[in-house]
Motif scaffolding. Structure first.
Motif, mmCIF file in Angstrom:
data_model
loop_
_atom_site.group_PDB
_atom_site.id
_atom_site.type_symbol
_atom_site.label_atom_id
_atom_site.label_comp_id
_atom_site.label_asym_id
_atom_site.label_seq_id
_atom_site.Cartn_x
_atom_site.Cartn_y
_atom_site.Cartn_z
ATOM 1 N N SER A 115 6.893 12.947 6.697
ATOM 2 C CA SER A 115 5.961 13.937 6.554
ATOM 3 C C SER A 115 6.722 15.034 6.237
ATOM 4 O O SER A 115 7.807 15.325 6.234
ATOM 5 C CB SER A 115 5.457 13.904 8.172
ATOM 6 O OG SER A 115 6.627 14.415 8.909
ATOM 7 N N GLY A 116 5.723 16.135 5.657
ATOM 8 C CA GLY A 116 6.332 17.448 5.640
ATOM 9 C C GLY A 116 7.256 17.066 4.099
ATOM 10 O O GLY A 116 7.106 16.628 3.215
ATOM 11 N N GLY A 117 8.323 17.783 4.123
ATOM 12 C CA GLY A 117 9.378 17.928 2.941
ATOM 13 C C GLY A 117 10.617 17.088 3.133
ATOM 14 O O GLY A 117 11.456 17.035 2.491
ATOM 15 N N GLN A 118 10.005 15.971 4.229
ATOM 16 C CA GLN A 118 11.245 15.003 4.318
ATOM 17 C C GLN A 118 11.410 14.014 3.260
ATOM 18 O O GLN A 118 10.304 13.851 2.404
ATOM 19 C CB GLN A 118 10.911 14.062 5.621
ATOM 20 C CG GLN A 118 11.213 15.157 6.922
ATOM 21 C CD GLN A 118 12.217 15.740 7.068
ATOM 22 O OE1 GLN A 118 13.516 15.387 6.899
ATOM 23 N NE2 GLN A 118 12.220 17.150 7.744
ATOM 24 N N ASP A 119 12.463 13.249 3.032
ATOM 25 C CA ASP A 119 12.659 12.310 1.964
ATOM 26 C C ASP A 119 12.027 11.307 2.329
ATOM 27 O O ASP A 119 12.689 10.513 3.285
ATOM 28 C CB ASP A 119 14.379 12.331 1.371
ATOM 29 C CG ASP A 119 14.282 11.402 0.350
ATOM 30 O OD1 ASP A 119 13.439 10.990 -0.261
ATOM 31 O OD2 ASP A 119 15.555 11.405 -0.088
ATOM 32 N N LEU A 120 11.226 10.617 1.664
ATOM 33 C CA LEU A 120 10.649 9.511 1.862
ATOM 34 C C LEU A 120 11.407 8.198 1.670
ATOM 35 O O LEU A 120 11.203 7.382 2.457
ATOM 36 C CB LEU A 120 9.129 9.257 1.007
ATOM 37 C CG LEU A 120 8.319 8.025 1.012
ATOM 38 C CD1 LEU A 120 7.878 7.885 2.556
ATOM 39 C CD2 LEU A 120 7.384 7.847 0.138
ATOM 40 N N PHE A 121 12.275 8.340 0.751
ATOM 41 C CA PHE A 121 13.099 7.122 0.486
ATOM 42 C C PHE A 121 14.555 7.338 1.234
ATOM 43 O O PHE A 121 15.523 6.609 0.914
ATOM 44 C CB PHE A 121 13.262 7.098 -0.967
ATOM 45 C CG PHE A 121 11.983 6.794 -1.621
ATOM 46 C CD1 PHE A 121 11.345 5.532 -1.664
ATOM 47 C CD2 PHE A 121 11.266 7.744 -2.210
ATOM 48 C CE1 PHE A 121 10.445 5.179 -2.369
ATOM 49 C CE2 PHE A 121 10.006 7.572 -2.784
ATOM 50 C CZ PHE A 121 9.516 6.479 -3.026
ATOM 51 N N SER A 122 14.652 8.193 2.147
ATOM 52 C CA SER A 122 15.893 8.216 2.831
ATOM 53 C C SER A 122 15.969 7.014 4.060
ATOM 54 O O SER A 122 14.966 6.498 4.159
ATOM 55 C CB SER A 122 16.084 9.388 3.659
ATOM 56 O OG SER A 122 15.116 9.752 4.500
ATOM 57 N N GLN A 130 3.483 7.493 2.908
ATOM 58 C CA GLN A 130 3.883 6.382 3.142
ATOM 59 C C GLN A 130 3.892 5.403 2.340
ATOM 60 O O GLN A 130 2.873 5.438 1.439
ATOM 61 C CB GLN A 130 3.440 5.829 4.632
ATOM 62 C CG GLN A 130 2.102 5.608 4.504
ATOM 63 C CD GLN A 130 1.420 5.254 5.716
ATOM 64 O OE1 GLN A 130 1.996 5.298 6.609
ATOM 65 N NE2 GLN A 130 0.101 4.807 5.837
ATOM 66 N N VAL A 131 4.871 4.348 2.138
ATOM 67 C CA VAL A 131 4.636 2.968 1.371
ATOM 68 C C VAL A 131 5.059 1.903 2.199
ATOM 69 O O VAL A 131 6.158 2.074 2.925
ATOM 70 C CB VAL A 131 5.577 3.416 -0.152
ATOM 71 C CG1 VAL A 131 7.078 3.280 0.271
ATOM 72 C CG2 VAL A 131 5.455 2.089 -0.822
ATOM 73 N N GLY A 175 0.727 -1.247 -0.003
ATOM 74 C CA GLY A 175 0.192 0.157 -0.129
ATOM 75 C C GLY A 175 0.871 1.137 0.028
ATOM 76 O O GLY A 175 2.121 1.120 0.164
ATOM 77 N N ALA A 176 0.318 2.463 -0.420
ATOM 78 C CA ALA A 176 0.881 3.490 -0.271
ATOM 79 C C ALA A 176 -0.272 4.793 -0.241
ATOM 80 O O ALA A 176 -1.373 4.600 -0.707
ATOM 81 C CB ALA A 176 1.741 3.815 -1.605
ATOM 82 N N SER A 177 0.215 5.723 0.267
ATOM 83 C CA SER A 177 -0.741 6.874 0.564
ATOM 84 C C SER A 177 0.065 8.121 0.912
ATOM 85 O O SER A 177 1.365 8.157 1.193
ATOM 86 C CB SER A 177 -1.512 6.624 1.845
ATOM 87 O OG SER A 177 -0.715 6.505 2.972
ATOM 88 N N ILE A 178 -0.675 9.137 0.581
ATOM 89 C CA ILE A 178 -0.090 10.562 0.762
ATOM 90 C C ILE A 178 -1.357 11.333 1.474
ATOM 91 O O ILE A 178 -2.340 11.205 0.796
ATOM 92 C CB ILE A 178 0.236 11.387 -0.509
ATOM 93 C CG1 ILE A 178 0.908 12.695 -0.241
ATOM 94 C CG2 ILE A 178 -0.580 11.213 -1.723
ATOM 95 C CD1 ILE A 178 1.694 13.240 -1.316
#
Length: 520
Positions: free
Chosen positions: A344-351, A148-149, A116-119
């Motif tokens: 969240s916010g401007g954070q890098d999801l894939f870090s 999130q994913v 799953g993935a969501s924004i």
């Protein structure tokens, strides 16, 4: 916790689960029920063995209808196998059982699996009391977003073998549907042959009736001539007229029965009645088989008859259901886990800092069930016992059907010999009576009696010859022959399979021997 550490924990939990799953499944392991054993056929080993035409020295032929040496019958069987709709119903159930087996295999693995993935973007109201007070002192952003994913899974461990019993039940059910298909094929070939024999017998009866009508018409003309010449009385004319019209009345009845038999055959062939005349013609002879008929030994019957195999497999399927019901008495162990990325916010999801995960082990035990689980186990066990008795009864019925068909075949062969002599004598008597009546040395009652006896003897002979062939069909049907022609063939016609493949993604389940990978 790093992604690697989380992964190791999940794998360690799964390994422990695998050790638990290694326990033997609860419930009974199926064993073929005991059944009576017949060592030899009664009719084959009777004092009149040499006259029965039956031998156990070799196994029955597979394509038994070919022993009649009738090309039309062979063509009808082939067409029925290719087009019969009841057979296609049975074939579709085989494919359905294949798919159900794949579902059962899938239950051995995590039952719930989802990616799953969501924004999400959210704004908090500026008019909320606490937030308004805080914003007067500290600047606060009331708009924020999260993304999130991830991958989630839940696995009910097969500690007590519930899922494994489910696979056993599905596998037995697949074999059961194949046996049901084979049984339908045995029934189909036997019914087509029996109807064909009946049609040919009716055509012969129609020909005999018309021959006798011609013979009786000649006698009626003779009585009329003698009456016109004053040689005899009107009694002879009226008696000859009555006999002639009684025989003529047979024709509509025979023609009606003939058409009804053709209509029934058309249904078996999956076609319309209008095609029957072109397939069968307007006349024909009752097919007869060779003198010696191979019936094999009784021990082969349980392996050859599909209905016996089906009864055994039905019991095997229900045996697994007992284990499935019994597993509900024990606690269920459940593993669940999730692994993914969240920011969240401007954070890098894939870090690397976005890693998130969850591992959970739990147990559920349905203890306050008010006896429902135990009673379900008892109900499943009673159903299993009933199927055991049904298997044993099916075996006894199979032996009885074969023995009955054999004795009927042997005795009807004897009848044919007697009726052949009767027809020859009746025909000669009818000829003598006409000659004597023409010469004025016998009354017309002699002609009346001899022609009536001739028609009756001919009808009896046709019926006896029909019974010989029909009883032989019953012998082969009782022995469970004919289903072997579907080996190395699919259970549905190619055109139907093409339609199904076009309509739905079947993978390789429509092939003759689906791979195990395709069942997962």
């Amino acid at each position: 916790m790093t992604r690697a550490r989380l992964y190791r924990r999940l794998m360690g939990t799964a390994l422990c689960a695998a050790l638990l799953v290694g326990c033997a499944p609860v419930g009974p392991d199926f064993v073929r029920p005991s059944s009576p054993v017949v060592k030899q056929w009664i009719e084959v080993n009777s004092p009149s063995t040499g006259q029965s035409g039956l031998t156990s020295r070799s196994a029955p032929v597979v394509k038994w209808w070919q022993t009649f040496n009738d090309p039309t019958l062979n063509k009808l069987i082939a067409e029925a196998y290719a087009q019969n709709l009841d057979l296609q119903v049975a074939g579709a159930r085989v494919l359905q059982a294949r798919a159900q087996l794949g579902i059962a295999f899938g239950e051995l693995y995590p039952q719930s699996q989802a990616i799953g993935a969501s924004i999400e973007r959210r704004q908090v109201s500026d008019n909320l009391g606490p937030i308004s007070d805080i914003r007067r002192i500290i600047p606060l952003d009331t708009e924020f977003s999260t993304s999130q994913v991830g991958f989630d899974a839940q696995w009910e461990l097969d500690v007590w073998g519930q899922q494994r019993r489910g696979v056993q039940a599905a596998r037995s059910n697949l074999a059961l549907q194949v046996a049901n298909y084979d049984d339908a094929l045995v029934t189909l070939t036997g019914d087509v042959a029996a109807l064909y024999v009946n049609i040919r017998a009716l055509q012969e009866s129609l020909a005999v009736a018309r021959d006798n009508i011609q013979l009786q018409q000649e006698s009626a003309d003779l009585t009329q001539l003698r009456f016109d010449n004053g040689v005899t009385t009107e009694l002879d004319v009226q008696e000859s007229t009555a006999l002639l019209n009684n025989t003529k009345a047979l024709v509509p009845e025979i023609e009606s029965d003939l058409q009804q038999a053709k209509n029934a055959l058309a249904v078996l062939l999956g076609t319309t009645p209008s095609r029957m005349t072109s397939l069968l013609g307007n006349s024909g002879r009752i097919p007869s088989a060779r003198t010696n008929v191979s019936v094999g030994v009784p021990a082969e019957l349980l392996r050859r008859r599909p209905d016996v195999r089906a009864a055994e497999l039905a019991a095997a399927t229900q045996s697994a259901q007992v284990g499935i019901a019994l597993a509900d008495l024990y606690p269920q162990f459940i593993l669940s886990g999730a692994i993914g990325l969240q920011a969240s916010g401007g954070q890098d999801l894939f870090s690397a800092g976005s890693n998130t995960g969850l591992a959970n082990a739990g147990v559920v035990w349905n203890v306050l069930n008010y006896g429902r689980i135990k009673n379900n186990v008892r109900a499943q066990d009673a159903a299993y016992q009933a199927l055991i008795a049904n298997y044993q009864n099916t075996v006894l019925t199979a032996y009885s059907e074969v023995e009955s068909a054999m004795v009927a075949y042997a005795q009807s062969r004897k009848q044919v010999g007697f009726y052949e002599k009767s027809v020859a004598a009746s025909r000669k008597a009818a000829d003598i009576a006409i000659d004597q009546y023409r010469d004025g040395i016998a009354s017309y009652s002699r002609i009346l009696n001899t022609q009536t006896a001739l028609l009756r003897s001919q009808a009896n002979l046709i019926q006896a010859r029909q019974q010989v062939s029909s009883n032989l069909v019953a012998v082969y049907k009782g022995l469970g022959g004919g289903w072997q022609i579907r080996q190395n063939q699919e259970f549905l016609p190619e055109t139907v399979l093409a339609e199904m493949a076009y309509r739905t993604d079947w993978g390789d389940l429509l092939e003759k021997t689906p791979t195990r990978a395709s069942l997962n």
